[in-house]
Design an enzyme around this catalytic site. Structure first.
Site, PDB file in Angstrom:
ATOM      1  N   SER A 136       0.867  -1.497  -0.195  1.00  0.00           N
ATOM      2  CA  SER A 136       0.035  -0.002  -0.121  1.00  0.00           C
ATOM      3  C   SER A 136       0.871   1.214   0.087  1.00  0.00           C
ATOM      4  CB  SER A 136      -0.792  -0.090   1.206  1.00  0.00           C
ATOM      5  OG  SER A 136      -1.231   1.356   1.508  1.00  0.00           O
ATOM      6  N   TYR A 163      -1.969  -1.471  10.768  1.00  0.00           N
ATOM      7  CA  TYR A 163      -2.158  -1.637   9.551  1.00  0.00           C
ATOM      8  C   TYR A 163      -1.010  -1.295   8.598  1.00  0.00           C
ATOM      9  CZ  TYR A 163      -3.715  -1.317   4.667  1.00  0.00           C
ATOM     10  OH  TYR A 163      -3.761  -1.417   3.038  1.00  0.00           O
ATOM     11  N   LYS A 169       1.763  -3.775   6.438  1.00  0.00           N
ATOM     12  CA  LYS A 169       2.304  -3.818   5.191  1.00  0.00           C
ATOM     13  C   LYS A 169       3.904  -3.490   5.078  1.00  0.00           C
ATOM     14  CE  LYS A 169      -1.385  -4.451   3.245  1.00  0.00           C
ATOM     15  NZ  LYS A 169      -1.809  -5.770   2.624  1.00  0.00           N
TER      16      LYS A 169
END
Ligand code: UDP
Length: 338
Positions: free
Chosen positions: A124, A148, A152
């Site tokens: 991302s 989150y 990643k």
């Protein structure tokens, strides 16, 4: 090629599975259906005339993964499966580390046991945070400001370490900007559970009368109209980027990172207006406070993906709004109605 797709029943996964089947690849989807529906794959089959194999399992389930690899014998993996809500990740961080990082470890160990050496990973643009100014090149500094994003960022680092230790490994990290839109058939699209966090699904539900109005999170950013700007990339273009990455990895080993975006920023109000045009209505909205953690602006430098993959986005925000509206109008409750 035989491609194992984790999270292949989800939003980006189903559009990529469709593209893989259309290109003649064989696909096995491994998905626990925790935030997706088998109906998406039924519709992919209807659209392509081909069927992806399916195993209902979490990627952390080493036994299920072992038998999936033993029977399907994939040449490559595309790893979409994961949890993706920033706010939720601050509430249940351990779940995010377990589901996003833990699952990738199990996947990489299983790949090694089965001589599968190619993986494309869904990362991302959140990893760019506010560490530098957009447009972001792949060499811009990376980090993360929430659990989150950290999952990643960690998985990227794990993949780089594993690729450095194993010269057979071929890794493609794809940093997605803001995926929007739906397949132009209106048969598959984004089907978020509960209240959508993301802009486009929320606007689509406002247009459909399921929500009263959009809350625009801040109009005092240093952007042309004061609302946040993002690089909105059509999901069908994004899916094509995965096929281009797989192609590249058949010719190149090692660890590679590519941005997938359009290279163009659009503001929240521009997206709202584009959706209003597509839907033939005014989208009611209200300006409210900034959402904690949001950056003012994020968009890609897309020159590497263009040069190395021969890939670029072709569809506009207007196309994506028209496709999302078609999907939303034909499927007001997502996949649930069938
Ligand atoms: N946004 C908004 N209202 C919403 C959802 C999002 O104003 O209900 C804005 C958000 O502040 C950001 C942009 O829309 O500027 C894209 O947000 P989204 O959550 O879709 O993606 P993000 O870039 O945060 O991953």
């Amino acid at each position: 090629m035989r491609v194992l797709v984790t999270g292949g029943a989800g939003y980006i996964g189903s559009h990529t599975t469709l593209a893989l089947l259309e290109q003649g690849h064989d696909v096995l989807v491994v998905d626990d259906l925790s935030n997706s529906s088998r109906e998406s794959l039924a519709r992919v089959a209807e659209l392509t005339g081909r069927t992806a194999d399916f195993v209902e399992a979490n990627v952390r389930d080493a036994n299920a993964l072992e038998s999936a690899f033993a029977s399907f014998r994939p040449d490559a993996v595309i790893h979409f499966a994961g949890w993706k809500a920033v706010g939720e990740s601050t509430q249940v961080p351990l779940t995010y580390y377990r589901e996003n990082v833990g699952s990738t470890l199990t996947l990489l160990e299983t790949m090694a046991r089965h001589d599968c050496h190619t993986i494309v990973f869904s990362s991302s643009a959140t990893v760019y945070g506010e560490l530098s100014e957009p447009p972001f090149t792949e060499d811009a500094p990376t980090g993360a400001t929430n659990p989150y994003g950290r999952t990643k960022h960690m998985v990227e680092q794990i993949l780089a370490d594993v690729a450095a230790a194993d010269d057979q490994l071929r890794v493609g990290v794809l940093r997605y900007f803001n995926p929007i839109g739906a397949h132009e058939s209106g048969r598959i699209g984004e089907d978020p559970k509960g209240i959508p966090n993301n802009l486009l699904p929320f606007v689509a539900q406002v247009a459909a009368g399921r929500r009263e109005k959009l809350m625009v999170f801040g109009d005092d950013y240093p952007t042309p109209d004061g609302t946040g700007t993002r690089d909105y990339i059509h999901v069908v273009d994004l899916a094509a980027g995965h096929l281009a990455a797989l192609d590249f990895l058949t010719e190149h080993d090692g660890y590679h990172v590519w941005n997938l975006g359009t290279g163009r920023p659009n503001s929240v109000l521009e997206v709202v207006n584009a959706f209003g045009e597509a839907a033939g209505m005014e989208i009611p909205y209200q300006i409210v406070a900034r959402r904690p953690g949001d950056v003012a602006s994020s968009y890609a430098d897309v020159s590497r993906a263009h040069a190395e993959l021969g890939w670029q986005a072709h569809k506009s925000v207007a196309d994506a709004c028209a496709d999302t509206f078609r999907w939303q109008s034909a499927n007001p409750n997502g996949y649930a109605q069938d």
